[in-house]
Design an enzyme around this catalytic site. Structure first.
Site, PDB file in Angstrom:
ATOM      1  N   CYS A   1      11.883  17.351 -47.289  1.00  0.00           N
ATOM      2  CA  CYS A   1      11.254  18.194 -45.676  1.00  0.00           C
ATOM      3  C   CYS A   1      12.638  18.899 -45.488  1.00  0.00           C
ATOM      4  CB  CYS A   1      10.819  16.750 -45.002  1.00  0.00           C
ATOM      5  SG  CYS A   1       9.008  16.086 -44.444  1.00  0.00           S
TER       6      CYS A   1
ATOM      7  N   GLU B   1      12.847  19.256 -35.240  1.00  0.00           N
ATOM      8  CA  GLU B   1      14.032  19.325 -35.344  1.00  0.00           C
ATOM      9  C   GLU B   1      14.818  20.561 -35.709  1.00  0.00           C
ATOM     10  OE1 GLU B   1      15.373  16.427 -37.557  1.00  0.00           O
ATOM     11  OE2 GLU B   1      12.907  15.799 -38.035  1.00  0.00           O
TER      12      GLU B   1
ATOM     13  N   ARG C   1      16.525   9.368 -52.092  1.00  0.00           N
ATOM     14  CA  ARG C   1      16.650   8.720 -52.381  1.00  0.00           C
ATOM     15  C   ARG C   1      15.437   7.563 -53.608  1.00  0.00           C
ATOM     16  NH1 ARG C   1      14.677   5.184 -48.308  1.00  0.00           N
ATOM     17  NH2 ARG C   1      14.618   6.827 -47.165  1.00  0.00           N
TER      18      ARG C   1
ATOM     19  N   HIS D   1       8.939  16.278 -37.696  1.00  0.00           N
ATOM     20  CA  HIS D   1       8.238  15.348 -37.895  1.00  0.00           C
ATOM     21  C   HIS D   1       7.613  14.720 -36.777  1.00  0.00           C
ATOM     22  CE1 HIS D   1      12.238  15.118 -41.511  1.00  0.00           C
ATOM     23  NE2 HIS D   1      11.283  14.289 -42.455  1.00  0.00           N
TER      24      HIS D   1
HETATM   25  N1  PCA Z   1       7.859  13.590 -45.653  1.00  0.00           N
HETATM   26  C1  PCA Z   1       8.864  13.265 -46.219  1.00  0.00           C
HETATM   27  C2  PCA Z   1       8.923  14.609 -48.006  1.00  0.00           C
HETATM   28  C3  PCA Z   1       7.017  14.617 -46.851  1.00  0.00           C
HETATM   29  C4  PCA Z   1       7.352  14.126 -46.209  1.00  0.00           C
HETATM   30  O1  PCA Z   1       5.668  14.720 -45.443  1.00  0.00           O
HETATM   31  C5  PCA Z   1      10.424  14.328 -45.458  1.00  0.00           C
HETATM   32  O2  PCA Z   1      10.723  13.074 -44.397  1.00  0.00           O
HETATM   33  O3  PCA Z   1      11.321  14.487 -46.537  1.00  0.00           O
END
Ligand code: PCA
Length: 192
Positions: free
Chosen positions: A137, A74, A84, A159
């Site tokens: 996240c 990111e 959400r 991610h």
């Molecule tokens: N993904 C979520 C929160 C925890 C995770 O693994 C997110 O993208 O916010």
């Protein structure tokens, strides 16, 4: 060089979170790893505690992004909590600041493009992402960048897609073998 790498426990109705499974699968002398709770506030508190304890030279946090085809470092964390679904403690903030008085956004201080190149060179699909969303996240990512702002510790968030074992639960969404994600994370850490 010591690197702190974190993943998340499962959330929503899932029993798996690939980011947590990656953490269980990696180990190296220079890596300290931990699995964080999927809660606003709690995740960031736990991470900052780990940073104070281990004094890493770099921090890479991982999380699941269902729907993604590739490993995605990111680029930017934004100062918004807007959920959400409830987090694992039942909190569901809408349009709240992560840090009151904090800047609108922070950039990753990790070499996101070099990480993408290194992952691709290792045969792992990868791309830079421009949004970590507005759930836990992004909250963790923003809190991390805020905490380390002005320090020499490089930090950021990546991610990861769903893993193959989640194919039935998330029918129709792309998945990746866990081993490929682990290879991607290790290639990324090497660039640091
Ligand atoms: N993904 C979520 C929160 C925890 C995770 O693994 C997110 O993208 O916010």
């Amino acid at each position: 060089m010591r690197v702190l790498v974190t993943g998340f426990e499962p959330f929503g109705n899932s029993k798996l979170n690939p980011s947590g499974e990656i953490i269980k699968a990696i180990s190296a002398d220079n890596i300290v790893s931990a699995i964080l709770p999927v809660t606003f506030g709690g995740s960031a508190q736990a991470l900052i505690k780990l940073i104070k304890l281990h004094k890493p030279d770099a921090v890479l946090c991982l999380g699941q992004a269902e729907g993604r085809h590739a490993m995605t470092p990111e680029r930017v964390a934004v100062n918004i909590d807007d959920a959400r679904i409830p987090d694992n403690a039942g909190n569901m903030p809408t349009d709240q600041l992560v840090v009151a008085g904090g800047p609108d956004a922070y950039f990753s201080t990790l070499p996101v493009k070099e990480m993408v190149s290194a992952m691709k060179a290792a045969g792992v699909p990868a791309a830079v992402s421009l949004s970590a969303g507005t759930f836990v996240c992004n909250h963790l990512f923003y809190s991390l960048q805020h905490h380390l702002h002005g320090s020499t510790v490089r930090s950021g968030f990546m991610h990861v897609p769903l893993m193959d074992q989640q194919r039935v639960e998330f029918a129709g969404l792309p998945t990746m073998p866990l081993a490929q994600m682990v290879a991607g994370v290790m290639a990324s850490i090497k660039t640091l």
